[in-house]
Design a protein around this motif. Structure first.
Motif: not given
Length: 381
Positions: A340-347
């Motif tokens: 799940w290494a995507a830009p908006t995953v953490s946020m």
């Protein structure tokens, strides 16, 4: 002539006219709260401007451009799906079971669900002010429920429940467990500490004052580290304390010290005449406190008590420092997964955690306001 003059005398009062539209309803509320003075008008304009600037991007990210379904990071990458990508709710949905149960064995997760159901039942019974036999509800919540929860979550081979070590517990289960234990234990311990601080016995007063000031003088993270690393050093050889029990003790002691000061403020606010009236009736110290003083003191400090509970609920995130997988820690462990290494995953993960804490904290706040209004109405009558 007299009859004619009497004919103009009204025998019944006029019906009350409704208040003007500018003094009632939404218009009246707005005039009173938003436009009552030049300063309020300016502040209202600033807030509306901030909402105009911040709300559309927030809604666009959280809802309009959000991705709701998907199996991996490609579902939440703009260069793959060819459109702007907002919150990656597919990530939350895919890892939701981990966020709730941690590494609890999947075949035994029904026990966690049963724990949540028992907790909800007991909390509803205690918080519903018109519930029947709340005395039995108190026995259930403070005696029966803890025993059943311990058996369910840890296991008991005698009834066919395999043991599940606390190392496998995590997520919302740990967050709820730590907060409930801290909330349930901090209030009675805080009351005892507050009474001890006002005691006329020098040793009792000194011990309570020392404990309260020492605990309140250090941050919670220090208490957790002390409970996790130093508590086993004071135990006899061969005896150990469970890794989950250590922070439970630390959180309970920390919250008790703050609760003691809140309760002490309520005790000081009770008029001296209440003490004198209770003693004139021949009531002993403990009966006077239990029946006369404490009910009034706790009613006065309801906002402070609930504020302490809310702070404790949010501070449960610090248990991750001592190795426990609470909700935030499970999110952090999941967001670094290459799948799940995507830009908006953490946020998105942190937004889910923020929503979870907001719902519970806001619910506690609204319930306390409801109790305050009810008690205030009783005082007016």
């Amino acid at each position: 002539m007299a009859a004619q003059s009497l004919s103009f005398i009204r025998s019944a009062p006029l019906e009350a006219e409704p208040p003007p539209s500018t003094a009632r309803g939404a218009v009246g509320w707005a005039r009173h709260n938003l436009f009552s003075s030049p300063l309020n008008i300016a502040l209202t304009a600033i807030v509306l401007l901030l909402l105009y600037v911040a709300l559309p991007p927030f809604l666009r990210f959280m809802i309009i451009d959000a991705v709701w379904t998907g199996a991996d990071r490609n579902s939440c990458r703009e260069d793959v799906i060819g459109r702007p990508v907002g919150a990656c709710w597919a990530f939350v949905w895919d890892r939701l079971s981990y966020f709730i149960y941690g590494s609890y064995p999947p075949s035994e997760r029904w026990r966690v669900d049963a724990f949540f159901a028992l907790l909800a039942f007991g909390a509803a019974w205690m918080l519903w002010l018109k519930a029947p036999r709340r005395d039995i509800g108190a026995v259930y919540f403070f005696v029966v429920f803890p025993v059943l929860s311990f058996i369910l979550l840890t296991g008991w081979e005698g009834i066919g429940l395999p043991a599940v070590p606390t190392a496998f517990w995590g997520g919302i289960l740990v967050t709820i467990l730590v907060s409930v234990v801290g909330i349930v234990l901090s209030l009675p311990f805080g009351i005892v500490l507050a009474l001890g601080r006002r005691s006329k016995l020098p040793f009792v007063r000194f011990a309570c004052v020392t404990f309260i000031e020492v605990v309140r003088g250090v941050p919670l993270i220090t208490v957790l580290i002390m409970a996790n690393t130093m508590l086993p050093l004071f135990l006899p050889t061969g005896m150990s304390v469970d890794r989950l029990l250590r922070p439970l003790i630390g959180v309970s002691l920390f919250a008790s010290a703050y609760m003691a000061e809140v309760v002490r403020g309520g005790l000081q606010a009770v008029p001296k005449g209440q003490y004198e009236g209770a003693m004139s009736l021949g009531l002993g110290y403990w009966r006077m406190m239990f029946f006369i003083v404490l009910p009034q003191a706790l009613r006065i400090v309801i906002p402070g008590i609930v504020n302490t509970f809310i702070g404790l609920f949010k501070d449960t995130t610090l248990v991750s420092i001592v190795g426990l997988l609470d909700l935030v820690r499970t999110i952090e462990a999941s967001r670094v997964d290459p799948l799940w290494a995507a830009p908006t995953v953490s946020m998105t993960g942190y937004a889910f955690a923020g929503l979870f804490y907001f719902v519970f904290c806001y619910g506690m706040s609204r319930y306390s306001l409801m109790v305050e209004r009810r008690l205030a109405a009783g005082q007016r009558r």
